[in-house]
Design a protein around this motif. Structure first.
Motif, PDB file in Angstrom:
ATOM      1  N   THR A   1     -43.681 -17.319  30.472  1.00 55.93           N
ATOM      2  CA  THR A   1     -42.380 -17.648  29.978  1.00 55.93           C
ATOM      3  C   THR A   1     -41.532 -18.153  28.484  1.00 55.93           C
ATOM      4  O   THR A   1     -40.872 -18.345  28.154  1.00 55.93           O
ATOM      5  CB  THR A   1     -40.964 -18.657  30.453  1.00 55.93           C
ATOM      6  N   TRP A   2     -42.763 -19.024  28.116  1.00 51.37           N
ATOM      7  CA  TRP A   2     -42.322 -19.852  26.641  1.00 51.37           C
ATOM      8  C   TRP A   2     -42.025 -18.928  25.440  1.00 51.37           C
ATOM      9  O   TRP A   2     -41.492 -19.111  24.972  1.00 51.37           O
ATOM     10  CB  TRP A   2     -43.283 -21.218  26.504  1.00 51.37           C
ATOM     11  N   ALA A   3     -43.543 -18.043  25.615  1.00 52.19           N
ATOM     12  CA  ALA A   3     -43.549 -17.139  24.516  1.00 52.19           C
ATOM     13  C   ALA A   3     -42.988 -16.148  24.556  1.00 52.19           C
ATOM     14  O   ALA A   3     -42.239 -15.311  23.359  1.00 52.19           O
ATOM     15  CB  ALA A   3     -45.514 -16.574  25.780  1.00 52.19           C
ATOM     16  N   ASP A   4     -42.404 -15.077  25.432  1.00 54.72           N
ATOM     17  CA  ASP A   4     -40.722 -14.738  25.670  1.00 54.72           C
ATOM     18  C   ASP A   4     -39.835 -15.016  24.673  1.00 54.72           C
ATOM     19  O   ASP A   4     -38.997 -14.390  24.481  1.00 54.72           O
ATOM     20  CB  ASP A   4     -40.922 -14.100  27.277  1.00 54.72           C
ATOM     21  N   LYS A   5     -39.777 -16.007  25.711  1.00 47.55           N
ATOM     22  CA  LYS A   5     -38.295 -17.174  24.887  1.00 47.55           C
ATOM     23  C   LYS A   5     -38.294 -17.470  23.102  1.00 47.55           C
ATOM     24  O   LYS A   5     -37.662 -16.670  22.532  1.00 47.55           O
ATOM     25  CB  LYS A   5     -38.002 -18.208  24.732  1.00 47.55           C
TER      26      LYS A   5
END
Length: 234
Positions: free
Chosen positions: A50-54
């Motif tokens: 999720t962090w990588a997507d954001k």
């Protein structure tokens, strides 16, 4: 400096946030596959995905690592990834792998160093930045940062140590790649080991010392959850 980052949970995302604040973003994030969670077994991504997507960072979620090939990188950083890294992978980055471990190694090697520090009522803890070798938390030490402990609960302690580890990485990574840091061997004779936490570990004996039970509550919240049984009910 081009580096890859291996991580999974909230500890990992706090390290990533700290690196980002200092202008250090990984070229690639490697995390675990999505897993079913909850009673309805909803397929859920790890927090690092999720962090990588954001943050628009490329990520990969390999199921098996023995056949996994990293793109060309100077260095790989590990922070709470949760999988054993095979030697064939450790050899791929130009300067190998370094790890953020939330204890003052060689104390508390293994799966649950944070819980162990709380349960032992330690007065201080810290993070170790270490070179990763094929044995568990065995590699040479690059740096250590010490922190005084109070009555932290598990998530609070993890957050503090993740930020401390991230700050340490900001300084260590470029110096390590430039060959300015000489790793020092751990004193392996002083090593202590922690185990993987199981649901049964959260069981409280109401006849135990109240302070010990309070440590269990702090160490096992949110998981597996401290609990006792009354009239057969949890």
């Amino acid at each position: 400096m081009k580096f890859a980052f291996f991580g999974t949970d909230q500890f990992s995302t706090i390290v990533l946030d700290t690196l980002k604040m200092h202008g250090l973003l990984p070229a690639l994030i490697v995390t675990v596959p999505d897993k079913p969670k909850g009673r309805k077994l909803v397929l859920t991504p790890p927090l690092v995905k999720t962090w990588a997507d954001k943050n628009r960072v490329e990520y990969l979620q390999p199921g098996k690592l023995k056949d996994f090939t990293l793109p060309e990188t100077d260095l790989a950083v590990v922070a709470s990834y949760g999988k054993i890294l095979p030697q064939v992978l450790l050899d791929q980055p130009k300067h190998g792998f370094i790890n953020v471990h939330p204890s003052l190694l060689p104390k508390y090697r293994g799966a649950s160093p944070l819980e162990a520090a709380i349960l032992s009522s330690d007065k201080e803890t810290g993070v170790t930045i270490m070179h990763v070798d094929a044995e568990m938390d065995h590699g040479a030490i690059l740096d250590q940062k010490v922190m005084t402990m109070g009555k932290e609960w598990l998530e609070d302690l993890a957050s503090k140590l993740a930020m401390l580890g991230g700050e340490a990485l900001v300084k260590i990574m470029p110096e390590y790649v430039a060959g300015k840091i000489k790793p020092r061997e751990q004193n392996h004779s002083e090593a202590t080991y922690t185990k993987k936490i199981e649901k049964k570990d959260g069981l409280i004996n109401l006849n135990d010392n109240p302070e010990l039970n309070f440590r269990k509550i702090r160490a096992y919240t949110p998981w597996p959850g401290a609990h006792f049984f009354l009239n057969g009910k949890r």
